[in-house]
Design an enzyme around this catalytic site. Structure first.
Site, PDB file in Angstrom:
ATOM      1  N   GLY A  92      16.507  -4.213 -29.652  1.00 16.12           N
ATOM      2  CA  GLY A  92      17.919  -4.386 -29.979  1.00 16.12           C
ATOM      3  C   GLY A  92      18.283  -5.849 -30.028  1.00 16.12           C
ATOM      4  O   GLY A  92      17.456  -6.719 -29.756  1.00 16.12           O
TER       5      GLY A  92
ATOM      6  N   ALA B  68      21.089  -9.159 -29.120  1.00 19.07           N
ATOM      7  CA  ALA B  68      21.672  -9.731 -27.915  1.00 19.07           C
ATOM      8  C   ALA B  68      22.820  -8.839 -27.452  1.00 19.07           C
ATOM      9  O   ALA B  68      23.619  -8.364 -28.264  1.00 19.07           O
ATOM     10  CB  ALA B  68      22.201 -11.139 -28.227  1.00 19.07           C
ATOM     11  N   ARG B  69      22.928  -8.629 -26.149  1.00 18.82           N
ATOM     12  CA  ARG B  69      24.026  -7.844 -25.567  1.00 18.82           C
ATOM     13  C   ARG B  69      24.201  -6.489 -26.245  1.00 18.82           C
ATOM     14  O   ARG B  69      25.326  -6.070 -26.529  1.00 18.82           O
ATOM     15  CB  ARG B  69      25.348  -8.615 -25.654  1.00 18.82           C
ATOM     16  CG  ARG B  69      25.359  -9.932 -24.980  1.00 18.82           C
ATOM     17  CD  ARG B  69      25.312  -9.794 -23.497  1.00 18.82           C
ATOM     18  NE  ARG B  69      24.811 -11.053 -22.897  1.00 18.82           N
ATOM     19  CZ  ARG B  69      24.444 -11.186 -21.656  1.00 18.82           C
ATOM     20  NH1 ARG B  69      24.498 -10.164 -20.849  1.00 18.82           N
ATOM     21  NH2 ARG B  69      24.001 -12.315 -21.203  1.00 18.82           N
TER      22      ARG B  69
ATOM     23  N   ALA C 202       9.465  -9.553 -14.635  1.00 13.43           N
ATOM     24  CA  ALA C 202      10.444 -10.462 -15.248  1.00 13.43           C
ATOM     25  C   ALA C 202       9.733 -11.600 -15.965  1.00 13.43           C
ATOM     26  O   ALA C 202       8.904 -12.286 -15.372  1.00 13.43           O
ATOM     27  CB  ALA C 202      11.364 -11.024 -14.175  1.00 13.43           C
TER      28      ALA C 202
ATOM     29  N   ALA D 198      11.563 -13.951 -17.730  1.00 14.39           N
ATOM     30  CA  ALA D 198      12.513 -15.062 -17.900  1.00 14.39           C
ATOM     31  C   ALA D 198      12.170 -16.219 -16.978  1.00 14.39           C
ATOM     32  O   ALA D 198      11.785 -16.025 -15.831  1.00 14.39           O
ATOM     33  CB  ALA D 198      13.931 -14.579 -17.622  1.00 14.39           C
TER      34      ALA D 198
ATOM     35  N   HIS E 287      21.272 -10.015 -14.224  1.00 24.36           N
ATOM     36  CA  HIS E 287      20.337  -8.897 -14.341  1.00 24.36           C
ATOM     37  C   HIS E 287      19.828  -8.451 -12.963  1.00 24.36           C
ATOM     38  O   HIS E 287      19.730  -7.278 -12.678  1.00 24.36           O
ATOM     39  CB  HIS E 287      19.146  -9.299 -15.222  1.00 24.36           C
ATOM     40  CG  HIS E 287      19.411  -9.104 -16.680  1.00 24.36           C
ATOM     41  ND1 HIS E 287      18.473  -8.586 -17.540  1.00 24.36           N
ATOM     42  CD2 HIS E 287      20.499  -9.334 -17.429  1.00 24.36           C
ATOM     43  CE1 HIS E 287      18.982  -8.526 -18.758  1.00 24.36           C
ATOM     44  NE2 HIS E 287      20.210  -8.984 -18.720  1.00 24.36           N
TER      45      HIS E 287
ATOM     46  N   ASP F 250      10.769  -6.870 -18.875  1.00 24.85           N
ATOM     47  CA  ASP F 250      11.999  -7.428 -19.457  1.00 24.85           C
ATOM     48  C   ASP F 250      11.897  -8.952 -19.490  1.00 24.85           C
ATOM     49  O   ASP F 250      12.117  -9.587 -18.462  1.00 24.85           O
ATOM     50  CB  ASP F 250      13.200  -6.962 -18.618  1.00 24.85           C
ATOM     51  CG  ASP F 250      14.520  -7.128 -19.347  1.00 24.85           C
ATOM     52  OD1 ASP F 250      14.528  -7.699 -20.442  1.00 24.85           O
ATOM     53  OD2 ASP F 250      15.537  -6.671 -18.809  1.00 24.85           O
TER      54      ASP F 250
END
Lengths: 176, 176, 176
Positions: B17, B19-20, B42, B44, B58, B91
């Site tokens: 998908g 962003a947001r 994670a 990030a 998150h 993620d």
């Protein structure tokens, strides 16, 4: 299949999607399900090394049962040749539009002519196009005009297509 | 469920998908429908305040039944640990790809290794990824290379996934 | 139709899509399937010639059975007027959000107020919104904040909508 005066005369499939969404590969698969020969109408122009590489990658995927015809501007003419009487892959409408804008053509008139040609397929015609309108509004006015023109072209072709697919990560979602 | 030698051994869901679009929240919901504990891998890295804030938001959503493991580059290693034998949320794949590019790794080889690992899930594995190819062609070459690599990664993971979802405004559309 | 205390009192449809995806035309068609009069709540502000032209094109498509009300900022007030007791087209939420940000308002609070109003439709209410999060991450921080806020707004409205559509090339895909 749409109701047509001559049933089974032709069928138009529009394959929409983002960059690297598997549009061309899916379009080729649909064409190759038909008996050869297959015509490939290429709208890409190699202005630089990056573009040459992209063209070469696409071309390497197709074997000798494909005949490739360059049609950066005159897609309408290419669709009127005898070769377009069977399975035809048009790759892609968005580059064709970009070429029209770069050449200073009347984009609205050219779009109308192309849509009229695509509305009367003489075989299985599969047209590939990019969806470019789902990001942030571009800073520069030319990019916004291109985005608008691409969206209008996609809508007009979708309206006359028998089948419309939206590609997500190589997978087709049926829209029409 | 795909036909596998060991049925019910594992299952891979890809949540794609923009962003947001509600990707992470939906992925967490899918994992939390399984009995805990749940592993969160994670990818990030907090390079700046904006990114730190996103990570904190998150993280705040997840309670103690989650164990969080940082895996900015070595997702393959993290997927091989005992913790990844149950429900796992990855993620996200797109940040992992960005990390690989920033680290100067061989993106094609790393992508192939990761896809091979994801193709053999040892529990319910849910991977989140961004769709970034539906806007205007980016001006700079690096952004175009990233966009291409992200599209190829999404296609490769989608091909081995049991289920693929495209999130629109927090709602999942089933693609596969 | 959702379960509501007063059935058939109202219904909210969210029409999402990219630039030139046919959102407004589809939304108008849905409204015009109801008996007139129809209210049009316009959030666009003409800051320049390009915007004036876009507004004029949209306005020219609507006949006298439509009453147009400018609501660049106070959509909540406009939705509380007697005119909003029947079919209402809100076009569009994304420009409203942009106006809020430009005006320095508290976007989170304004979004919550708007979503509360939209959650209680008093007739057929159709809201149009742009999907802007499917391109490459924007370079500048303001564009990223706008993209995040737009995504959150779309999710919140989708959650209270009875029907959510994602437009692709003029064709609606049902999401909810």
């Amino acid at each position: 299949m749409r109701g047509r005066a001559l049933p089974d005369k032709g069928r138009l499939i529009l394959v929409l999607g983002g960059a690297r969404s598997g549009k061309s590969a899916h379009a080729e698969k649909r064409i190759e399900a038909q008996p050869p020969p297959w015509a490939y109408l290429a709208t890409a122009q190699a202005f630089d090394a990056e573009m040459s590489e992209r063209i070469a990658i696409h071309r390497a995927r197709r074997d000798r049962r494909w005949s490739t015809h360059d049609a950066p501007l005159d897609l309408v003419g290419a669709l009127a040749t005898p070769e377009a009487g069977g399975p035809v892959l048009v790759d892609c409408l968005t580059l064709w539009l970009s070429n029209q804008m770069l050449a200073g053509r009347d984009v609205e008139a050219e779009t109308a002519r192309l849509v009229a040609a695509l509305a009367a397929p003489r075989g299985l015609w599969v047209a590939v196009a990019n969806e470019v309108g789902l990001g942030i509004v571009p800073d520069n006015a030319l990019a916004r005009r291109f985005r608008d023109a691409a969206g209008r072209l996609n809508q007009a072709v979708a309206a006359v297509a028998d089948e419309v697919l939206f590609m997500v990560a190589g997978l087709p979602m049926r829209v029409k």
